[in-house]
Design a protein around this motif. Sequence first.
Motif, PDB file in Angstrom:
ATOM      1  N   CYS A  26       0.643  -1.116   0.076  1.00 18.81           N
ATOM      2  CA  CYS A  26      -0.033   0.009  -0.022  1.00 18.81           C
ATOM      3  C   CYS A  26       0.724   1.209  -0.170  1.00 18.81           C
ATOM      4  N   GLN A  45       1.206   4.840  -2.545  1.00 19.19           N
ATOM      5  CA  GLN A  45       0.963   6.134  -1.931  1.00 19.19           C
ATOM      6  C   GLN A  45       1.874   7.005  -2.505  1.00 19.19           C
ATOM      7  N   ILE A  52      -8.306  10.483   5.444  1.00 20.45           N
ATOM      8  CA  ILE A  52      -8.516   9.634   4.263  1.00 20.45           C
ATOM      9  C   ILE A  52      -8.730  10.554   2.960  1.00 20.45           C
ATOM     10  N   PHE A  91      -6.653   6.210  -0.174  1.00 23.19           N
ATOM     11  CA  PHE A  91      -5.431   6.174   0.785  1.00 23.19           C
ATOM     12  C   PHE A  91      -5.698   6.771   2.111  1.00 23.19           C
ATOM     13  N   THR A  92      -4.712   6.294   3.068  1.00 26.42           N
ATOM     14  CA  THR A  92      -4.910   6.646   4.551  1.00 26.42           C
ATOM     15  C   THR A  92      -3.496   6.971   4.808  1.00 26.42           C
ATOM     16  N   PHE A 141     -15.372   3.374   2.475  1.00 30.15           N
ATOM     17  CA  PHE A 141     -14.180   2.865   3.190  1.00 30.15           C
ATOM     18  C   PHE A 141     -14.260   3.196   4.826  1.00 30.15           C
ATOM     19  N   THR A 198     -14.272  -0.014   7.473  1.00 29.76           N
ATOM     20  CA  THR A 198     -13.204  -0.014   8.260  1.00 29.76           C
ATOM     21  C   THR A 198     -13.795  -0.073   9.705  1.00 29.76           C
ATOM     22  N   LYS A 217      -4.099  -0.210   7.272  1.00 32.33           N
ATOM     23  CA  LYS A 217      -3.623  -0.558   5.809  1.00 32.33           C
ATOM     24  C   LYS A 217      -4.385  -1.757   5.206  1.00 32.33           C
ATOM     25  N   GLU A 246      -7.580  -0.303   4.159  1.00 33.86           N
ATOM     26  CA  GLU A 246      -7.319   0.152   2.738  1.00 33.86           C
ATOM     27  C   GLU A 246      -7.141  -0.772   1.703  1.00 33.86           C
ATOM     28  N   TYR A 289     -10.452  -2.276   0.777  1.00 33.22           N
ATOM     29  CA  TYR A 289     -11.400  -1.815   0.079  1.00 33.22           C
ATOM     30  C   TYR A 289     -11.046  -1.425  -1.317  1.00 33.22           C
ATOM     31  N   ASN A 290      -9.977  -1.224  -1.377  1.00 33.75           N
ATOM     32  CA  ASN A 290      -9.240  -0.685  -2.964  1.00 33.75           C
ATOM     33  C   ASN A 290      -9.598  -2.076  -3.951  1.00 33.75           C
TER      34      ASN A 290
END
Length: 233
Positions: free
Chosen positions: A58, A62, A104, A112-113, A180, A184, A204, A207, A210-211
């Motif tokens: 991840c 980013q 977020i 992305f977080t 998201f 979460t 993560k 993340e 979700y993606n």
Amino acid sequence: MKNKFLKGAHLSERKFKEILKLFSEDLTATQIANISGVSRVTINSYLKKIRLQIVKYCESLQPESSTTGSSWVHRGHPLSNGHDATVAVKTDVDRIIKPVIFGIYKLDNKVFTEILPDVSRSMIQAISRGRSVLETVGSAERIRRFNGVVDLGQYRLYHLGNHHHDPDAGKSTLDDVDGFWGLTKHRLAKFKGLNRNTAYLHLKECEFRYNYRNEDLYNVLLNLLKTFPLNLS
């Protein structure tokens, strides 16, 4: 024993794939141990290594500009002062310790977080109300570039706006931020509190899930670990 996904393992590749399949289905370590017949201690060790590999992946996606000073694990910032404090995720215990706050944002159809260790609860409450009285200008600008900020202590999402002039793009971003956080919130609630040293790993993982929610997560993980195998040493 040869295992192309897990170097140095005393576990067959077939058994490891079974564990990975159960992980992709989002079962708990206890459930995976019971189904697979592998000890809970071993399962916890494998799951942590899988999550660490997910974190690396991840972070590789980013944008570099967004990771400066924000990633507690990757940048080496301590999550707690050497203590295994628990991150409260229920409002009745949100004053026990300093809450975990993360931002977020959406970019190129991915969410992305970032953990925000230098951002306080009062800062995000102020900026969400449009106030300009914040502790530092730098932190204020950092917060404003996010579409939403979450205070895990209060278990609350603050919408900060996405600055899009296109209403459709703005709605899409808002939907993804809400989607998201929904995923979460559901995942973290079952832990009833997180160790501060693993909060980033779980964030993560959310993340990542979700993606890739519209893909076969098991196959995505297989391809990831085939390219970047785990190492027990």
